[in-house]
Structure formats: C-alpha cells, structure tokens
Design an enzyme around this catalytic site. Structure first.
Site, PDB file in Angstrom:
ATOM      1  N   GLU A 102       0.818  -1.220   0.000  1.00 42.10           N
ATOM      2  CA  GLU A 102       0.000   0.000   0.000  1.00 42.10           C
ATOM      3  C   GLU A 102       0.849   1.266   0.000  1.00 42.10           C
ATOM      4  OE1 GLU A 102      -2.596  -0.386   3.331  1.00 42.10           O
ATOM      5  OE2 GLU A 102      -3.718  -2.044   2.442  1.00 42.10           O
ATOM      6  N   HIS A 107       9.270  -1.074   2.950  1.00 41.65           N
ATOM      7  CA  HIS A 107       9.182  -1.306   4.394  1.00 41.65           C
ATOM      8  C   HIS A 107       9.057  -2.790   4.627  1.00 41.65           C
ATOM      9  CE1 HIS A 107       5.191  -0.620   2.702  1.00 41.65           C
ATOM     10  NE2 HIS A 107       4.715  -1.489   3.582  1.00 41.65           N
ATOM     11  N   HIS A 109       7.600  -5.372   7.618  1.00 44.08           N
ATOM     12  CA  HIS A 109       6.850  -5.518   8.858  1.00 44.08           C
ATOM     13  C   HIS A 109       7.585  -6.541   9.723  1.00 44.08           C
ATOM     14  CE1 HIS A 109       2.976  -3.885   7.054  1.00 44.08           C
ATOM     15  NE2 HIS A 109       3.638  -4.221   5.966  1.00 44.08           N
TER      16      HIS A 109
HETATM   17  P1  AMP Z   1       1.753  -2.382   3.275  1.00 44.38           P
HETATM   18  O1  AMP Z   1       0.379  -2.879   3.008  1.00 44.38           O
HETATM   19  O2  AMP Z   1       2.769  -3.472   3.398  1.00 44.38           O
HETATM   20  O3  AMP Z   1       2.171  -1.284   2.302  1.00 44.38           O
HETATM   21  O4  AMP Z   1       1.708  -1.772   4.740  1.00 44.38           O
HETATM   22  C1  AMP Z   1       1.588  -0.424   5.028  1.00 44.38           C
HETATM   23  C2  AMP Z   1       1.525  -0.325   6.536  1.00 44.38           C
HETATM   24  O5  AMP Z   1       1.762   1.020   6.889  1.00 44.38           O
HETATM   25  C3  AMP Z   1       0.172  -0.715   7.139  1.00 44.38           C
HETATM   26  O6  AMP Z   1       0.386  -1.783   8.074  1.00 44.38           O
HETATM   27  C4  AMP Z   1      -0.286   0.560   7.836  1.00 44.38           C
HETATM   28  O7  AMP Z   1      -0.952   0.323   9.044  1.00 44.38           O
HETATM   29  C5  AMP Z   1       1.018   1.304   8.046  1.00 44.38           C
HETATM   30  N1  AMP Z   1       0.917   2.744   8.137  1.00 44.38           N
HETATM   31  C6  AMP Z   1       0.246   3.590   7.316  1.00 44.38           C
HETATM   32  N2  AMP Z   1       0.409   4.864   7.715  1.00 44.38           N
HETATM   33  C7  AMP Z   1       1.208   4.825   8.815  1.00 44.38           C
HETATM   34  C8  AMP Z   1       1.735   5.822   9.692  1.00 44.38           C
HETATM   35  N3  AMP Z   1       1.484   7.119   9.520  1.00 44.38           N
HETATM   36  N4  AMP Z   1       2.506   5.423  10.715  1.00 44.38           N
HETATM   37  C9  AMP Z   1       2.767   4.110  10.909  1.00 44.38           C
HETATM   38  N5  AMP Z   1       2.300   3.129  10.117  1.00 44.38           N
HETATM   39  C10 AMP Z   1       1.524   3.477   9.087  1.00 44.38           C
END
Ligand code: AMP
Length: 123
Positions: A102, A107, A109
């Site tokens: 997203e 990044h 996790h």
């Molecule tokens: P992905 O689907 O792997 O791109 O994960 C994006 C992650 O970013 C999701 O787990 C969101 O909860 C996290 N996320 C989005 N905005 C923020 C933010 N401002 N601070 C910390 N985490 C975020």
C-alpha cells in the site's frame, strides 16, 4: 529506478522528512524503524531505509551494499529491542500489486509477541 518512479509524497517519505510523527523504535544512518499505526500483532514494527526506494524489488536492484547491510542488521536490532528474538517473529515485505503493497516506500513488517499462525491468509 527499478519499477515505478518514487513518489515523494508517500506517507513514509513524510515521516522521514519529519512532517508527520512516528513512534520511533530504532534509527541509524541508513534506516528508521517505527511502530505500525494499525498493529496486527502485539509487536508490529516497520523498518524502512532512509533512501528513496519504492519496494524490495527496487532496493535489491539499486541499493548499496552498506544500505542493504544496515537494513538487515536493523531488522535484527528491532527484533532484539522489541523482545521477540527468542520466541520468534515474522518479517514481511509486501511488494507490488500482487504483494498487496500500500505504501510505495520499501518497508518490512516485523511481527511478533504471539504465535502467528500459517504463512498466508486467504482473502
Ligand atoms: P503495506 O500494506 O505493506 O504497504 O503496509 C503499510 C503499513 O503502513 C500498514 O500496516 C499501515 O498500518 C502502516 N501505516 C500507514 N500509515 C502509517 C503511519 N502514519 N505510521 C505508521 N504506520 C503506518
């Protein structure tokens, strides 16, 4: 660039620029780690490179060895700082469309703090 162009307006770019806050877990010259805003496990920390890399694909193709080493070591440090080294944890890098990525800044996790179940969910 390997893959889509980097978008400087993405949320993690804004965190790196200090435009929006994060709950920092770890930082070094190449890497920042902070708590996921919507945790999906007792431990859910994100580790990102400070460089402008869209995804793991982009990072693997273009990052320097020093950046790659720092990134991998940062993941280990985060696991230690969060206290999940011994019980175990999961590292996940959603990549591209089929990966469900997203935010278009690389990044990983780091999940832990409970048994995490099978590797993939069906949906
Ligand atoms: P992905 O689907 O792997 O791109 O994960 C994006 C992650 O970013 C999701 O787990 C969101 O909860 C996290 N996320 C989005 N905005 C923020 C933010 N401002 N601070 C910390 N985490 C975020």
């Amino acid at each position: 660039m390997s893959g889509p162009a980097y978008d400087d307006t993405n949320i993690f770019a804004r965190i790196l620029r200090g435009e929006i806050p994060c709950k920092k877990v770890y930082e070094d010259a190449h890497t920042l780690a902070f708590e996921d805003i919507h945790p999906q496990a007792p431990v859910h920390t994100l580790v990102i490179p400070k460089g402008k890399y869209v995804s793991m694909r982009d990072f693997a193709a273009r990052a320097g060895d020093d950046e790659i080493a720092a990134f991998v070591r940062a993941i280990g440090k985060v696991a230690a700082l969060k206290g999940v080294e011994d019980d175990g944890f999961r590292v996940l890098a959603n990549t591209g469309i089929n990966g469900g990525q997203e935010v278009p800044h690389l990044h990983v996790h780091v999940f832990g703090g409970r048994p995490l179940g099978s590797m993939l969910t069906r949906n």
